[in-house]
Motif scaffolding. Structure first.
Motif, PDB file in Angstrom:
ATOM      1  N   ILE A  48       0.880  -1.136  -0.205  1.00 54.79           N
ATOM      2  CA  ILE A  48      -0.039   0.171   0.002  1.00 54.79           C
ATOM      3  C   ILE A  48       0.992   1.165  -0.011  1.00 54.79           C
ATOM      4  O   ILE A  48       1.741   1.226   0.871  1.00 54.79           O
ATOM      5  N   VAL A  49       0.636   2.177  -1.002  1.00 58.78           N
ATOM      6  CA  VAL A  49       1.414   3.278  -1.156  1.00 58.78           C
ATOM      7  C   VAL A  49       0.601   4.692  -0.941  1.00 58.78           C
ATOM      8  O   VAL A  49      -0.420   4.712  -1.770  1.00 58.78           O
ATOM      9  N   GLU A  50       0.875   5.599   0.076  1.00 61.86           N
ATOM     10  CA  GLU A  50       0.001   6.716   0.070  1.00 61.86           C
ATOM     11  C   GLU A  50       1.364   7.734  -0.714  1.00 61.86           C
ATOM     12  O   GLU A  50       2.359   7.883  -0.188  1.00 61.86           O
ATOM     13  N   THR A  51       0.913   8.465  -1.660  1.00 63.11           N
ATOM     14  CA  THR A  51       2.000   9.389  -2.350  1.00 63.11           C
ATOM     15  C   THR A  51       1.701  10.276  -3.012  1.00 63.11           C
ATOM     16  O   THR A  51       0.393  10.389  -3.537  1.00 63.11           O
ATOM     17  N   SER A  52       2.363  11.517  -3.311  1.00 62.13           N
ATOM     18  CA  SER A  52       2.090  12.643  -4.089  1.00 62.13           C
ATOM     19  C   SER A  52       2.547  12.706  -5.684  1.00 62.13           C
ATOM     20  O   SER A  52       2.069  13.449  -6.319  1.00 62.13           O
ATOM     21  N   VAL A  53       3.208  11.309  -5.914  1.00 59.60           N
ATOM     22  CA  VAL A  53       4.007  11.293  -7.299  1.00 59.60           C
ATOM     23  C   VAL A  53       3.291   9.773  -7.419  1.00 59.60           C
ATOM     24  O   VAL A  53       3.356   8.827  -6.831  1.00 59.60           O
ATOM     25  N   MET A  54       2.666   9.533  -8.721  1.00 57.22           N
ATOM     26  CA  MET A  54       2.350   8.135  -9.271  1.00 57.22           C
ATOM     27  C   MET A  54       3.488   7.432  -9.660  1.00 57.22           C
ATOM     28  O   MET A  54       4.508   7.864 -10.288  1.00 57.22           O
ATOM     29  N   LEU A  55       3.402   6.260  -9.108  1.00 57.68           N
ATOM     30  CA  LEU A  55       4.487   5.313  -9.511  1.00 57.68           C
ATOM     31  C   LEU A  55       4.272   4.430 -10.510  1.00 57.68           C
ATOM     32  O   LEU A  55       2.884   4.142 -10.819  1.00 57.68           O
ATOM     33  N   ASP A  56       5.021   4.030 -11.631  1.00 54.29           N
ATOM     34  CA  ASP A  56       4.819   3.177 -12.529  1.00 54.29           C
ATOM     35  C   ASP A  56       4.609   1.589 -12.154  1.00 54.29           C
ATOM     36  O   ASP A  56       5.825   1.179 -11.528  1.00 54.29           O
ATOM     37  N   ILE A  73       1.730  -9.808  -6.876  1.00 51.88           N
ATOM     38  CA  ILE A  73       1.940  -8.655  -6.204  1.00 51.88           C
ATOM     39  C   ILE A  73       0.420  -7.970  -6.125  1.00 51.88           C
ATOM     40  O   ILE A  73      -0.331  -7.840  -7.182  1.00 51.88           O
ATOM     41  N   ASP A  74      -0.030  -7.715  -4.967  1.00 50.89           N
ATOM     42  CA  ASP A  74      -1.185  -7.020  -4.657  1.00 50.89           C
ATOM     43  C   ASP A  74      -0.832  -5.424  -4.292  1.00 50.89           C
ATOM     44  O   ASP A  74      -0.303  -5.114  -3.232  1.00 50.89           O
ATOM     45  N   TYR A  75      -1.005  -4.499  -5.181  1.00 52.83           N
ATOM     46  CA  TYR A  75      -0.711  -3.286  -4.975  1.00 52.83           C
ATOM     47  C   TYR A  75      -1.758  -2.131  -5.062  1.00 52.83           C
ATOM     48  O   TYR A  75      -2.848  -2.111  -5.915  1.00 52.83           O
ATOM     49  N   ALA A  76      -1.631  -1.494  -4.236  1.00 46.14           N
ATOM     50  CA  ALA A  76      -2.615  -0.116  -3.989  1.00 46.14           C
ATOM     51  C   ALA A  76      -1.975   0.867  -3.640  1.00 46.14           C
ATOM     52  O   ALA A  76      -1.183   1.084  -2.892  1.00 46.14           O
ATOM     53  N   GLU A  77      -2.367   2.204  -4.817  1.00 40.01           N
ATOM     54  CA  GLU A  77      -1.643   3.239  -4.588  1.00 40.01           C
ATOM     55  C   GLU A  77      -2.711   4.239  -4.539  1.00 40.01           C
ATOM     56  O   GLU A  77      -3.812   4.451  -5.140  1.00 40.01           O
ATOM     57  N   VAL A  78      -2.714   5.332  -3.488  1.00 36.70           N
ATOM     58  CA  VAL A  78      -3.547   6.358  -3.140  1.00 36.70           C
ATOM     59  C   VAL A  78      -2.918   7.783  -2.913  1.00 36.70           C
ATOM     60  O   VAL A  78      -1.791   7.597  -2.502  1.00 36.70           O
ATOM     61  N   PRO A  79      -3.639   8.826  -3.366  1.00 40.25           N
ATOM     62  CA  PRO A  79      -2.846  10.136  -2.891  1.00 40.25           C
ATOM     63  C   PRO A  79      -2.833  10.447  -1.658  1.00 40.25           C
ATOM     64  O   PRO A  79      -3.570   9.806  -0.811  1.00 40.25           O
ATOM     65  N   GLN A  80      -1.733  11.046  -1.273  1.00 38.88           N
ATOM     66  CA  GLN A  80      -1.368  11.517  -0.003  1.00 38.88           C
ATOM     67  C   GLN A  80      -2.546  12.415   0.614  1.00 38.88           C
ATOM     68  O   GLN A  80      -3.256  13.306  -0.236  1.00 38.88           O
ATOM     69  N   ASP A  81      -2.927  12.272   1.772  1.00 40.15           N
ATOM     70  CA  ASP A  81      -4.176  13.149   2.463  1.00 40.15           C
ATOM     71  C   ASP A  81      -3.899  14.528   2.257  1.00 40.15           C
ATOM     72  O   ASP A  81      -2.763  14.917   2.522  1.00 40.15           O
ATOM     73  N   SER A  82      -4.969  15.270   1.834  1.00 34.92           N
ATOM     74  CA  SER A  82      -4.699  16.670   1.589  1.00 34.92           C
ATOM     75  C   SER A  82      -4.225  17.426   2.847  1.00 34.92           C
ATOM     76  O   SER A  82      -3.435  18.366   2.590  1.00 34.92           O
ATOM     77  N   HIS A  83      -4.722  17.081   4.222  1.00 34.71           N
ATOM     78  CA  HIS A  83      -4.068  17.804   5.228  1.00 34.71           C
ATOM     79  C   HIS A  83      -2.862  17.647   5.493  1.00 34.71           C
ATOM     80  O   HIS A  83      -2.178  18.515   5.749  1.00 34.71           O
ATOM     81  N   LEU A  84      -2.317  16.441   5.295  1.00 32.52           N
ATOM     82  CA  LEU A  84      -0.784  16.214   5.142  1.00 32.52           C
ATOM     83  C   LEU A  84       0.003  16.884   4.205  1.00 32.52           C
ATOM     84  O   LEU A  84       1.050  17.751   4.480  1.00 32.52           O
ATOM     85  N   ALA A  85      -0.522  16.871   3.059  1.00 33.06           N
ATOM     86  CA  ALA A  85      -0.037  17.634   2.042  1.00 33.06           C
ATOM     87  C   ALA A  85       0.194  19.194   2.168  1.00 33.06           C
ATOM     88  O   ALA A  85       1.150  19.890   2.026  1.00 33.06           O
ATOM     89  N   ASN A  86      -0.935  19.658   2.853  1.00 33.58           N
ATOM     90  CA  ASN A  86      -0.841  21.141   3.021  1.00 33.58           C
ATOM     91  C   ASN A  86       0.233  21.610   4.011  1.00 33.58           C
ATOM     92  O   ASN A  86       0.589  22.622   4.341  1.00 33.58           O
ATOM     93  N   ASN A  87       0.421  20.521   4.789  1.00 33.45           N
ATOM     94  CA  ASN A  87       1.392  20.792   6.055  1.00 33.45           C
ATOM     95  C   ASN A  87       2.735  21.182   5.295  1.00 33.45           C
ATOM     96  O   ASN A  87       3.745  22.338   5.935  1.00 33.45           O
ATOM     97  N   GLN A  88       3.025  20.827   4.245  1.00 38.46           N
ATOM     98  CA  GLN A  88       4.482  21.108   3.322  1.00 38.46           C
ATOM     99  C   GLN A  88       4.149  22.212   2.235  1.00 38.46           C
ATOM    100  O   GLN A  88       5.072  22.573   1.500  1.00 38.46           O
ATOM    101  N   ALA A  89       3.148  22.794   2.155  1.00 41.73           N
ATOM    102  CA  ALA A  89       2.788  23.588   0.946  1.00 41.73           C
ATOM    103  C   ALA A  89       3.819  24.977   1.081  1.00 41.73           C
ATOM    104  O   ALA A  89       4.058  25.321  -0.124  1.00 41.73           O
ATOM    105  N   ASP A  90       4.105  25.342   2.326  1.00 46.18           N
ATOM    106  CA  ASP A  90       4.664  26.742   2.225  1.00 46.18           C
ATOM    107  C   ASP A  90       6.351  26.434   2.628  1.00 46.18           C
ATOM    108  O   ASP A  90       7.168  27.615   2.943  1.00 46.18           O
ATOM    109  N   GLY A  91       6.830  25.367   2.474  1.00 42.15           N
ATOM    110  CA  GLY A  91       8.144  24.798   2.800  1.00 42.15           C
ATOM    111  C   GLY A  91       8.259  23.601   3.682  1.00 42.15           C
ATOM    112  O   GLY A  91       7.351  23.056   4.117  1.00 42.15           O
TER     113      GLY A  91
END
Length: 260
Positions: A48-56, A73-91
């Motif tokens: 299971i992958v939570e990520t801001s970039v899509m993996l091939d 291989i059982d593979y699941a890929e999902v976007p990073q949670d928006s609240h966590l992503a916003n934590n890094q938005a300004d640096g």
């Protein structure tokens, strides 16, 4: 007392896969946000992958097959949670909450780590090793006990007899062998399968390195969103960890042996 496992132990195979997928993310972005969980065993690898970039997906499959063999291989890929992503938005800010400890590595821990590496250089298969004072226990798969006894005549070797090991014998999960990777520095949070914004990676590495430099224990805590830890900017701590990861050859190589 210290326990060390080698890179072919099932838990370390899971760590290596997680680290390799983080390496893939860093090839796609300078500062990706990614967290990887891996469970492997008996012909199957769940990821299971939570990520801001899509993996091939083809690269993911090729990575698992390279490290662990031709598994389903059982593979699941999902976007990073928006609240966590916003934590890094300004640096660069601390990516999670946690407490962290760095401890100087003892002579016993150094000795066992070298023994593990020496054995693995001859027998690159699943193995676990324990040193408790004068008591040395060696569990090394795909190695004749008599041959190991010639190398370490006073050790307890393969107590159940010669064995085959690997993910067909046991399951593995990422971040399950932190005692092997960190020795007495273990507190909360796993080292593997995460990007450098995560304190589990960067603050753990920073605390460990500081303890080796000063020869003294280091204890730290941080909260998600912190701009500084231990009087240093979080961005500086991330760069210290980045340089360390580069020095060992990347996240996959880091996962092979950990910090000790």
């Amino acid at each position: 007392m210290f326990e060390k496992v080698n890179p072919c132990h099932p838990d370390k195979v899971a760590d290596r896969i997680a680290g390799a997928l983080v390496d893939l993310a860093y090839k796609k972005a300078e500062n990706p946000r990614i967290a990887v969980e891996v469970l492997i065993g008996h012909g199957v690898c769940h990821i299971i992958v939570e990520t801001s970039v899509m993996l091939d997906k083809s690269e993911v499959v090729a990575t698992v097959h390279r490290i662990a063999g031709n598994l389903t291989i059982d593979y699941a890929e999902v976007p990073q949670d928006s609240h966590l992503a916003n934590n890094q938005a300004d640096g660069v800010r601390c990516g999670d909450n946690g407490i962290f400890k760095g401890m100087p590595v003892t002579e016993e821990q150094k000795e066992l780590s070298q023994i593990a590496r020496n054995i693995f250089s001859v027998y690159p298969n699943d193995g676990k090793y324990i040193l408790d004072g004068d008591r040395l226990i060696l569990c090394q798969s795909n190695a004749p006990s008599d041959a190991l006894r010639k190398l370490y005549p006073d050790a307890e070797i393969n107590p159940l007899g010669d064995w085959t090991g690997g993910t067909d014998v046991d399951t593995g999960a990422a971040n399950r062998k932190l005692g092997s990777d960190m020795a007495d520095s273990v507190t909360g949070g796993g080292l593997h399968g995460k990007d450098l914004s995560k304190a589990d990676v960067s603050v753990n590495i920073y605390a460990f390195l500081k303890a080796q430099e000063t020869g003294e224990p280091v204890t730290l805590c941080c909260a998600i969103g912190d701009n500084a830890v231990d009087g240093r900017s979080y961005a500086e701590i991330v760069e210290i960890a980045r340089n360390y990861i580069h020095s060992v050859g990347g996240f996959e190589k880091f996962a092979e042996w950990g910090l000790v």
